[in-house]
Design a protein around this motif. Structure first.
Motif, PDB file in Angstrom:
ATOM      1  N   GLY A  52       0.788  -1.231   0.000  1.00 48.53           N
ATOM      2  CA  GLY A  52       0.000   0.000   0.000  1.00 48.53           C
ATOM      3  C   GLY A  52       0.817   1.276   0.000  1.00 48.53           C
ATOM      4  O   GLY A  52       0.260   2.369   0.135  1.00 48.53           O
ATOM      5  N   ILE A  53       2.137   1.170  -0.169  1.00 46.89           N
ATOM      6  CA  ILE A  53       3.012   2.339  -0.139  1.00 46.89           C
ATOM      7  C   ILE A  53       3.887   2.345  -1.392  1.00 46.89           C
ATOM      8  O   ILE A  53       4.427   1.319  -1.800  1.00 46.89           O
ATOM      9  N   ALA A  54       4.037   3.528  -1.973  1.00 49.63           N
ATOM     10  CA  ALA A  54       4.926   3.701  -3.118  1.00 49.63           C
ATOM     11  C   ALA A  54       6.295   4.130  -2.604  1.00 49.63           C
ATOM     12  O   ALA A  54       6.418   5.128  -1.892  1.00 49.63           O
ATOM     13  N   PHE A  92       6.655  12.650  -9.921  1.00 46.83           N
ATOM     14  CA  PHE A  92       6.069  11.349  -9.599  1.00 46.83           C
ATOM     15  C   PHE A  92       5.407  11.396  -8.222  1.00 46.83           C
ATOM     16  O   PHE A  92       4.282  10.934  -8.048  1.00 46.83           O
ATOM     17  N   ALA A  93       6.118  11.947  -7.235  1.00 50.32           N
ATOM     18  CA  ALA A  93       5.579  12.012  -5.872  1.00 50.32           C
ATOM     19  C   ALA A  93       4.294  12.843  -5.834  1.00 50.32           C
ATOM     20  O   ALA A  93       3.333  12.469  -5.159  1.00 50.32           O
ATOM     21  N   ALA A  94       4.256  13.950  -6.557  1.00 50.57           N
ATOM     22  CA  ALA A  94       3.067  14.807  -6.567  1.00 50.57           C
ATOM     23  C   ALA A  94       1.878  14.100  -7.201  1.00 50.57           C
ATOM     24  O   ALA A  94       0.750  14.181  -6.699  1.00 50.57           O
ATOM     25  N   VAL A  95       2.113  13.398  -8.297  1.00 50.47           N
ATOM     26  CA  VAL A  95       1.022  12.679  -8.964  1.00 50.47           C
ATOM     27  C   VAL A  95       0.502  11.565  -8.060  1.00 50.47           C
ATOM     28  O   VAL A  95      -0.713  11.383  -7.923  1.00 50.47           O
ATOM     29  N   LEU A  96       1.395  10.830  -7.434  1.00 48.57           N
ATOM     30  CA  LEU A  96       0.970   9.770  -6.520  1.00 48.57           C
ATOM     31  C   LEU A  96       0.179  10.354  -5.351  1.00 48.57           C
ATOM     32  O   LEU A  96      -0.868   9.828  -4.971  1.00 48.57           O
ATOM     33  N   ALA A  97       0.653  11.447  -4.786  1.00 51.46           N
ATOM     34  CA  ALA A  97      -0.046  12.091  -3.668  1.00 51.46           C
ATOM     35  C   ALA A  97      -1.418  12.599  -4.096  1.00 51.46           C
ATOM     36  O   ALA A  97      -2.371  12.546  -3.308  1.00 51.46           O
ATOM     37  N   ALA A  98      -1.540  13.063  -5.326  1.00 51.22           N
ATOM     38  CA  ALA A  98      -2.836  13.528  -5.826  1.00 51.22           C
ATOM     39  C   ALA A  98      -3.861  12.400  -5.861  1.00 51.22           C
ATOM     40  O   ALA A  98      -5.069  12.662  -5.806  1.00 51.22           O
ATOM     41  N   HIS A  99      -3.388  11.165  -5.938  1.00 53.19           N
ATOM     42  CA  HIS A  99      -4.262   9.993  -5.915  1.00 53.19           C
ATOM     43  C   HIS A  99      -4.350   9.373  -4.517  1.00 53.19           C
ATOM     44  O   HIS A  99      -4.837   8.251  -4.370  1.00 53.19           O
ATOM     45  N   ALA A 100      -3.865  10.102  -3.516  1.00 57.26           N
ATOM     46  CA  ALA A 100      -3.879   9.651  -2.119  1.00 57.26           C
ATOM     47  C   ALA A 100      -3.086   8.357  -1.927  1.00 57.26           C
ATOM     48  O   ALA A 100      -3.449   7.494  -1.125  1.00 57.26           O
ATOM     49  N   ASP A 102       0.300   6.829  -0.580  1.00 56.41           N
ATOM     50  CA  ASP A 102       1.409   7.177   0.313  1.00 56.41           C
ATOM     51  C   ASP A 102       2.737   6.951  -0.390  1.00 56.41           C
ATOM     52  O   ASP A 102       2.928   5.940  -1.075  1.00 56.41           O
ATOM     53  N   VAL A 103       3.653   7.894  -0.206  1.00 57.29           N
ATOM     54  CA  VAL A 103       4.977   7.843  -0.842  1.00 57.29           C
ATOM     55  C   VAL A 103       6.052   7.883   0.232  1.00 57.29           C
ATOM     56  O   VAL A 103       5.987   8.689   1.160  1.00 57.29           O
ATOM     57  N   VAL A 104       7.015   7.007   0.087  1.00 56.89           N
ATOM     58  CA  VAL A 104       8.208   6.985   0.933  1.00 56.89           C
ATOM     59  C   VAL A 104       9.408   7.128   0.020  1.00 56.89           C
ATOM     60  O   VAL A 104       9.482   6.469  -1.032  1.00 56.89           O
ATOM     61  N   PHE A 105      10.349   7.972   0.401  1.00 48.60           N
ATOM     62  CA  PHE A 105      11.572   8.138  -0.374  1.00 48.60           C
ATOM     63  C   PHE A 105      12.659   7.273   0.257  1.00 48.60           C
ATOM     64  O   PHE A 105      12.925   7.359   1.448  1.00 48.60           O
TER      65      PHE A 105
END
Length: 110
Positions: A52-54, A92-100, A102-105
């Motif tokens: 569930g996390i990108a 990439f992070a912004a697009v993923l966040a726009a779809h709710a 979760d992003v981890v670097f």
């Protein structure tokens, strides 16, 4: 329209926007969040969706040059290339966040 129609239309829009490599991850996250997906298609940032996390990989400048640009790249071009790579990571992070999603670097050193 069916769900498949909407997914196909959205995939086409992402492709048109230059984000085609990211769409399979978004589709997986939204429709099958228990599944895994990823992007490993240089020069795109490496991305792994699991649990569930990108996870977006942030390579060190040295690792980026080795993996994406080649060791013989002159320093000025390498710096510009790495800056462009970082901008793509943020996109990439912004697009993923726009779809709710979760992003981890994940920082990866040489």
């Amino acid at each position: 329209l069916t769900l498949h129609d909407l997914v196909a239309m959205t995939a086409l829009q992402y492709e048109h926007a230059g984000l085609g490599a990211l769409w399979p991850v978004i589709e997986t996250a939204l429709l099958s969040p228990q599944a895994d997906a990823g992007v490993d298609a240089p020069p795109e940032p490496r991305l792994r969706f699991a649990g569930g996390i990108a996870h977006l990989e942030i390579p060190s400048p040295t690792r980026w040059q080795r993996d994406f640009a080649g060791a013989d790249l002159e320093p000025e071009r390498a710096a510009r290339g790495y800056a462009a790579y970082e901008a793509r990571l943020r996109q990439f992070a912004a697009v993923l966040a726009a779809h709710a999603i979760d992003v981890v670097f994940d920082y990866v050193d040489a």
